[in-house]
Write an enzyme that holds these catalytic residues in place. Structure first.
Site, short mmCIF file in Angstrom:
data_model
loop_
_atom_site.label_atom_id
_atom_site.label_comp_id
_atom_site.label_asym_id
_atom_site.label_seq_id
_atom_site.Cartn_x
_atom_site.Cartn_y
_atom_site.Cartn_z
CG HIS A 66 -1.93 1.07 1.44
ND1 HIS A 66 -3.11 0.79 1.79
CD2 HIS A 66 -1.85 2.48 0.69
CE1 HIS A 66 -3.89 1.96 1.67
NE2 HIS A 66 -3.26 2.81 1.03
CG HIS A 68 -1.15 6.65 -1.62
ND1 HIS A 68 -2.29 6.92 -2.30
CD2 HIS A 68 -1.24 6.24 -0.53
CE1 HIS A 68 -3.18 6.11 -1.45
NE2 HIS A 68 -2.42 5.86 -0.10
NE ARG A 70 0.58 11.39 -2.71
CZ ARG A 70 -0.43 10.98 -2.17
NH1 ARG A 70 -1.62 10.43 -2.64
NH2 ARG A 70 -0.29 11.22 -0.80
CG ASN A 100 -4.96 7.90 -4.18
OD1 ASN A 100 -3.88 7.32 -4.34
ND2 ASN A 100 -4.93 8.81 -2.88
CG HIS A 185 -10.28 4.81 2.43
ND1 HIS A 185 -9.00 5.26 2.65
CD2 HIS A 185 -11.11 5.46 2.91
CE1 HIS A 185 -9.08 6.37 3.18
NE2 HIS A 185 -10.46 6.47 3.59
CG HIS A 238 -5.88 2.48 5.60
ND1 HIS A 238 -7.18 2.60 5.55
CD2 HIS A 238 -5.22 3.34 4.48
CE1 HIS A 238 -7.68 3.17 4.51
NE2 HIS A 238 -6.33 3.60 3.89
CG ASP A 311 -1.94 4.85 3.73
OD1 ASP A 311 -1.78 5.27 2.60
OD2 ASP A 311 -2.89 5.40 4.39
CG HIS A 315 0.50 15.08 1.20
ND1 HIS A 315 -0.50 14.95 0.28
CD2 HIS A 315 0.04 13.89 2.17
CE1 HIS A 315 -1.37 14.06 0.28
NE2 HIS A 315 -0.90 13.47 1.65
O1 DOR Z 1 -4.07 9.46 5.05
C1 DOR Z 1 -4.39 9.05 3.94
N1 DOR Z 1 -3.77 9.49 2.89
N2 DOR Z 1 -5.45 8.03 3.74
C2 DOR Z 1 -5.51 7.50 2.44
O2 DOR Z 1 -6.29 6.67 2.55
C3 DOR Z 1 -5.04 8.29 1.18
C4 DOR Z 1 -3.86 8.96 1.51
C5 DOR Z 1 -3.34 9.87 0.35
O3 DOR Z 1 -3.47 9.63 -0.85
O4 DOR Z 1 -2.73 11.00 0.50
#
Ligand code: DOR
Length: 448
Positions: A66, A68, A70, A100, A185, A238, A311, A315
């Protein structure tokens, strides 16, 4: 050109797939595991690069189910290249990437594009997870067979719950015959409302809008019932509450094919961090109370939890500052994970830890790896039990926000090998006995 051959000398080899935990040499030839023995002589592998791994732990490559990455669409937060650089620096040889992105991974060409970028980066393997609904909007179904044919290993609208139970049930019926599991989710929209943190004594004291555990548990219950009704293989992402674990246990007892994961942050931090962390502590589902942390740790120890997942949600710096209601959610997790798990679960036998991070993940996603059996691809993680202090400025990830910042953790990744290529080497920590060019077109990720 290298022939992707190597001798890993004298590490503690921990491979739960074959019940092995012993001091061993590992011979890699042509990118595959060739032999594991008490001593491998130079004659076995003339010219192969040797790594002195005495004092280190050698495991089948760790797989994060899991993350991300981006890309496409939010490359200021992370790219496939920076995310996989973070993965190998954290000891992961493979990651499963959530859909996502912008646009979402809901079409075969987008899956192929991620795979192409991962190949070009040449670091960790990437297994894309495709969206359940077009655009992750919760309405139209994605083309499941085509997505699997393109390389998707699972389906999820992660970051969002599929709110409409009828849509989700129909999706599961359409995808039922595919091996790839659905990953939920779990946050029920009307209960979560605008909740910014866990509902409890802390949210009441701070006067912050909150979301109750029930918001998560009600969707876990709903989705596991849909799993049973449709006979689809199902995984809960999660998971953050004790009652959530009870629901997974209940589902299994009914013969429902249910699995779940927990994250490092939910295993370590409670909602009390909000007092000091404010926006930096925001994540979905939110950090809970101490009883939930204890329940999750027990769930790992007792085998209710199938896999550990970061997870990893990177950012950009600006996104995590500002007012609580406007801040984005999630933490950068790949480069702290092995230390964080060891910190949260100090008594967990090493073989169990490796199963949760590797063997079980390969099984869950039906992907290669999770084993050092002879002939398997040489994806190997090398860890060391030593204290280090988390310094996010040294991360390869573009995301630098982690609640573990400044903490001392007891385990770290020191080398990562993918397909017989040394793709990460914490320089100076892995003594070379002989040197040879082994990168075969790949670049070392550098120092940390
Ligand atoms: O805190 C989170 N951030 N939970 C998620 O399920 C998505 C993730 C994100 O993509 O930033």
């Amino acid at each position: 050109m290298s022939d992707r051959s190597m001798i890993l000398r004298g590490g503690r080899v921990v491979d739960p797939s074959q019940g092995l935990e012993a001091l061993r040499d590992v011979l890699i030839l042509g990118g595959r595991i060739a032999r594991i023995a008490e001593q491998i002589t130079d004659a076995d592998a003339k010219g192969a690069q040797e790594l002195d791994l005495r004092g280190a732990i050698v495991t089948p490559g760790l797989i994060d189910p899991h993350v991300h990455l981006r890309e496409p669409g939010q490359t200021h937060k992370e790219t496939v290249a920076t995310g996989t650089a973070a993965a190998v620096a954290g000891g992961f040889t493979a990651v499963a990437a959530m859909p996502n992105t912008e646009p979402a991974l809901d079409a075969p060409e987008r899956i192929r594009d991620v795979l192409e970028r991962a190949r070009a980066a040449g670091l960790a393997r990437v297994y894309p997870i495709a969206a359940i609904t077009a655009g992750r909007l919760g309405k139209e179904l994605a083309p499941y067979s085509l997505l699997v044919r393109a390389g998707a290993v699972a389906f999820s609208d992660d970051g969002a719950t599929v709110d409409d139970a009828r849509v989700l049930r129909r999706a599961a019926l359409y995808a039922r015959d595919l091996e790839a599991p659905f990953i939920s989710h779990c946050e029920e929209a009307t209960l979560r409302a605008g909740g910014l943190m866990n509902e409890g004594e802390v949210s009441a004291r701070l006067g912050i809008d909150s979301s109750p555990r029930l918001a998560e548990e009600i969707i876990i219950a709903r989705d596991l019932l849909i799993a049973g009704d449709t006979r689809k293989r199902w995984h809960i992402a999660h998971l953050s509450t004790g009652r959530g674990l009870e629901l997974v246990k209940w589902a299994r007892a009914q013969g429902i094919s249910a699995s779940c994961e927990v994250t490092p942050h939910h295993l370590v931090f409670s909602d009390r961090v909000f007092a000091g962390f404010t926006a930096r502590g925001r994540v979905c589902p939110p950090l809970r109370g101490d009883e939930e942390i204890a329940a999750l740790r027990a769930g790992v120890r007792e085998g209710v939890v199938d896999v550990l997942a970061t997870d990893h949600a990177p950012h950009a710096a600006g996104d995590k500052s500002g007012p609580l209601s406007e801040t984005v959610v999630g933490f950068s997790g790949l480069e702290v994970a092995v230390g964080a798990y060891a910190y949260a679960l100090p008594d967990l036998p090493l073989a169990r830890m490796v199963a949760l991070l590797s063997t079980n993940v390969a099984r869950l996603l039906n992907v290669p790896g999770g084993t050092l059996t002879i002939g398997s691809p040489a994806d190997v993680s090398v860890l060391r039990d030593e204290s280090w202090v988390v310094d996010p400025t040294a991360f390869r990830s573009k995301g630098r926000s982690t609640p573990f910042e400044g903490m001392t953790l007891p385990r770290r990744a020191v080398a990562t090998i993918v397909g017989g290529n040394l793709v990460y080497d914490a320089r100076g920590r892995v003594p070379r006995i002989t040197s040879a060019a082994i990168h075969d077109g790949l670049t070392t990720a550098g120092t940390r």
